[in-house]
Design a protein around this motif. Structure first.
Motif, PDB file in Angstrom:
ATOM      1  N   LEU A 167      20.074  -7.617   3.402  1.00  0.00           N
ATOM      2  CA  LEU A 167      18.668  -7.941   3.126  1.00  0.00           C
ATOM      3  C   LEU A 167      18.262  -9.244   3.812  1.00  0.00           C
ATOM      4  CD1 LEU A 167      18.395  -6.964  -0.661  1.00  0.00           C
ATOM      5  CD2 LEU A 167      17.417  -5.742   1.285  1.00  0.00           C
ATOM      6  N   LYS A 168      19.169 -10.224   3.812  1.00  0.00           N
ATOM      7  CA  LYS A 168      18.882 -11.490   4.486  1.00  0.00           C
ATOM      8  C   LYS A 168      18.694 -11.269   5.987  1.00  0.00           C
ATOM      9  CE  LYS A 168      19.084 -14.673   1.213  1.00  0.00           C
ATOM     10  NZ  LYS A 168      17.921 -15.570   0.927  1.00  0.00           N
ATOM     11  N   GLY A 203      15.522  -9.621   6.820  1.00  0.00           N
ATOM     12  CA  GLY A 203      14.395 -10.512   6.581  1.00  0.00           C
ATOM     13  C   GLY A 203      14.241 -11.613   7.611  1.00  0.00           C
ATOM     14  N   TRP A 235      11.402  -8.358   6.966  1.00  0.00           N
ATOM     15  CA  TRP A 235      11.391  -7.606   5.709  1.00  0.00           C
ATOM     16  C   TRP A 235      11.727  -8.573   4.565  1.00  0.00           C
ATOM     17  CZ3 TRP A 235      13.792  -2.042   6.477  1.00  0.00           C
ATOM     18  CH2 TRP A 235      13.047  -1.372   7.460  1.00  0.00           C
ATOM     19  N   ASN A 236      10.702  -9.270   4.081  1.00  0.00           N
ATOM     20  CA  ASN A 236      10.889 -10.221   2.999  1.00  0.00           C
ATOM     21  C   ASN A 236      10.392  -9.635   1.678  1.00  0.00           C
ATOM     22  OD1 ASN A 236       8.081 -10.333   3.234  1.00  0.00           O
ATOM     23  ND2 ASN A 236       8.150 -12.165   4.527  1.00  0.00           N
ATOM     24  N   GLU A 237      10.363 -10.458   0.647  1.00  0.00           N
ATOM     25  CA  GLU A 237       9.979  -9.966  -0.678  1.00  0.00           C
ATOM     26  C   GLU A 237       8.539  -9.457  -0.686  1.00  0.00           C
ATOM     27  OE1 GLU A 237       9.843  -8.612  -4.322  1.00  0.00           O
ATOM     28  OE2 GLU A 237      11.689  -9.276  -3.327  1.00  0.00           O
ATOM     29  N   LYS A 238       7.655 -10.131   0.052  1.00  0.00           N
ATOM     30  CA  LYS A 238       6.267  -9.678   0.130  1.00  0.00           C
ATOM     31  C   LYS A 238       6.172  -8.285   0.752  1.00  0.00           C
ATOM     32  CE  LYS A 238       1.691 -11.300   1.538  1.00  0.00           C
ATOM     33  NZ  LYS A 238       0.927 -12.336   2.277  1.00  0.00           N
ATOM     34  N   TYR A 268       8.579  -5.923   0.628  1.00  0.00           N
ATOM     35  CA  TYR A 268       9.071  -4.921  -0.328  1.00  0.00           C
ATOM     36  C   TYR A 268       8.045  -4.674  -1.437  1.00  0.00           C
ATOM     37  CZ  TYR A 268      13.533  -5.533   2.020  1.00  0.00           C
ATOM     38  OH  TYR A 268      14.523  -5.575   2.968  1.00  0.00           O
ATOM     39  N   SER A 269       7.304  -5.707  -1.806  1.00  0.00           N
ATOM     40  CA  SER A 269       6.241  -5.545  -2.799  1.00  0.00           C
ATOM     41  C   SER A 269       5.148  -4.621  -2.263  1.00  0.00           C
ATOM     42  CB  SER A 269       5.651  -6.912  -3.163  1.00  0.00           C
ATOM     43  OG  SER A 269       4.559  -6.770  -4.049  1.00  0.00           O
ATOM     44  N   ARG A 298       6.268  -1.011  -2.415  1.00  0.00           N
ATOM     45  CA  ARG A 298       6.206  -0.451  -3.767  1.00  0.00           C
ATOM     46  C   ARG A 298       4.784  -0.039  -4.152  1.00  0.00           C
ATOM     47  NH1 ARG A 298      10.201  -4.565  -4.684  1.00  0.00           N
ATOM     48  NH2 ARG A 298       8.604  -6.068  -5.312  1.00  0.00           N
TER      49      ARG A 298
END
Length: 444
Positions: free
Chosen positions: A22-23, A26, A224-227, A229-230, A233
């Motif tokens: 994931l890192k 990202g 591909w950061n947390e934003k 993946y949000s 979703r």
């Protein structure tokens, strides 16, 4: 006990591998002009992952519901003017672009917003006389109702665009004046009455039909950061809130121009977009070509940059055959950073696009251009170009749009003429925006 220990070590190792993966996914790729991402070291892995997810999503949302989505009831529902919701960003847009081999070109766009606000523009290019436009331009805003009441039609400012037969026939009327371009601007009385006809209900739905490979390419270039993946979703919500389709056909009718009848017959398309997820203030740039060829085919080529939506460079488009069959573009070498990045569109463009079946060399030459501003506070500046083209040796005519961010705002001499209720709303929105770290979305 030993088995549990080994199992724990394996699970721990897998978790570490997932975190590391994931890192790595990202990592921010190299950027051109600090905006447009190149292919990073893990581009191929991300491309195939994105392509797999896109295909599964499209099957779940569209392919397994083809019978419902293709029914006459559903098509009639999406084709008519839409009921604007209470969402402040609710919109409903219908546009037409057309041209013929003689060099006549027409562009009409009407955007309905809440409280009877209509954003409208008309351009008419006559090869022997030049460019004429609706008199309000470069501003597009009309107020079509008293005291900000809601409107349910594409009507106002001399325009009336309405459906005569679902997914088949739309009528375009304009009665007023058009102003000529140049040093000696002249207001000319015009009465325009045209019909757009499509021989089939086939259409190109951008959510459903845009090439998965082009979308996957754009996504694979991003970090591909947390934003991100949000956003993934919430993709179902996004799809439900944004509909955009185009339909090719023939535009014909008559224009009474300077007291004389001008009969027109052109290849063209109708664009219908509606929903609540259309915010110009978040778009960095876009370029859009609509080309109509002498052999009866047509094509759309574009590139959209909307980094806040993780699409820093999304290529779009299709080719439509004379019989009305659509082939999405699967590859394009039209890069935004190569064409007009400094804010001035080029007068010539040459680029290549492909479908699954064919490659096309496109050559563009600009014949004329004009500027308009879009958004309630002129958030964006659009150069409309009227072009001649050659595609694989076949001549044609068409349109190009270059959109840029605009920070100058809507001039006070124009705003002062707005109804008081609209001025109050805009002042309230600006006061809210000043309290935020980033500029918010304007209601209009």
């Amino acid at each position: 006990m030993v088995v549990l220990l080994i199992l724990g070590l394996v699970i721990g190792a897998l978790m570490i591998l997932v975190v590391v993966a994931l890192k790595l996914l990202g990592l921010k790729p190299p950027l051109i002009f600090e905006k447009y991402p190149l292919k990073g070291i893990f581009y191929r892995v991300k491309f195939w992952l994105a392509l797999l997810v896109l295909r599964r999503l499209r099957y779940r949302i569209y392919r397994r519901n083809e019978e419902l989505l293709g029914s006459s009831e559903h098509l009639a529902k999406v084709d008519r003017p839409q009921e604007l919701s209470n969402d402040p960003k609710s919109y409903d847009v219908v546009s037409f672009m057309a041209a013929n081999k003689e060099g006549h070109k027409l562009m009409v766009t009407l955007e309905r917003r809440r409280r009877g606000v209509l954003k409208a523009a008309l351009y008419l290019w006559l090869p022997e006389k030049g460019l004429f436009s609706s008199p309000n331009l470069p501003d597009m805003i009309f107020f079509t109702t008293e005291d900000g009441e809601e409107s349910h039609e594409f009507q106002g400012g001399g325009f009336h665009v309405y459906q005569e037969e679902s997914m088949k026939v739309w009528r375009i009327k304009y009665e007023g004046v058009l102003k000529s371009q140049g040093d000696m601007s002249e207001a000319i009385p015009v009465d325009l009455d045209l019909r757009f006809r499509s021989s089939t209900v086939e259409h190109f739905d951008y959510n459903r039909d845009l090439s998965s490979s082009l979308i996957a390419d754009s996504i694979a270039r991003e970090a591909w950061n947390e934003k991100f993946y949000s956003l993934i979703r919430s993709v179902n919500h996004i799809v439900e809130k944004r509909t955009h389709y185009e339909q090719n056909g023939e535009l014909s009718g008559k224009i009474i121009f300077q007291g004389k009848d001008l009969s027109l017959k052109m290849l063209g398309f109708r664009d219908h977009s509606f929903g609540t997820e259309r915010c110009l203030s978040s778009i960095n740039r876009y370029v859009y070509f609509a080309l109509f060829l002498d052999d009866g085919s047509s094509m759309v080529v574009g590139n959209l940059s909307q980094p806040s939506f993780f699409l820093s460079s999304l290529k779009v488009g299709y080719v439509c055959s004379p019989s009305g069959k659509y082939q999405p573009l699967t590859w394009s070498n039209f890069e935004l950073y190569s064409y007009g990045e400094r804010g001035i569109p080029p007068q010539h463009q040459n680029f290549i696009v492909r479908t699954e079946e064919k490659e096309y060399l496109i050559q563009i030459e600009v014949e004329g251009s004009a500027v308009r501003f879009v958004g309630g506070d002129w958030e964006s500046k659009v150069f409309n170009q009227f072009v001649a083209c050659t595609v694989n040796g076949v001549s044609g005519q068409g349109h190009a749009e270059f959109l840029y961010r605009n920070k100058g705002g809507r001039p006070e001499d124009i705003c002062s003429k707005d109804p008081s209720w609209y001025q109050n709303i805009k002042r309230f929105e600006r006061s809210l925006t000043l309290l935020e770290e980033e500029a918010g979305d304007f209601i209009f």
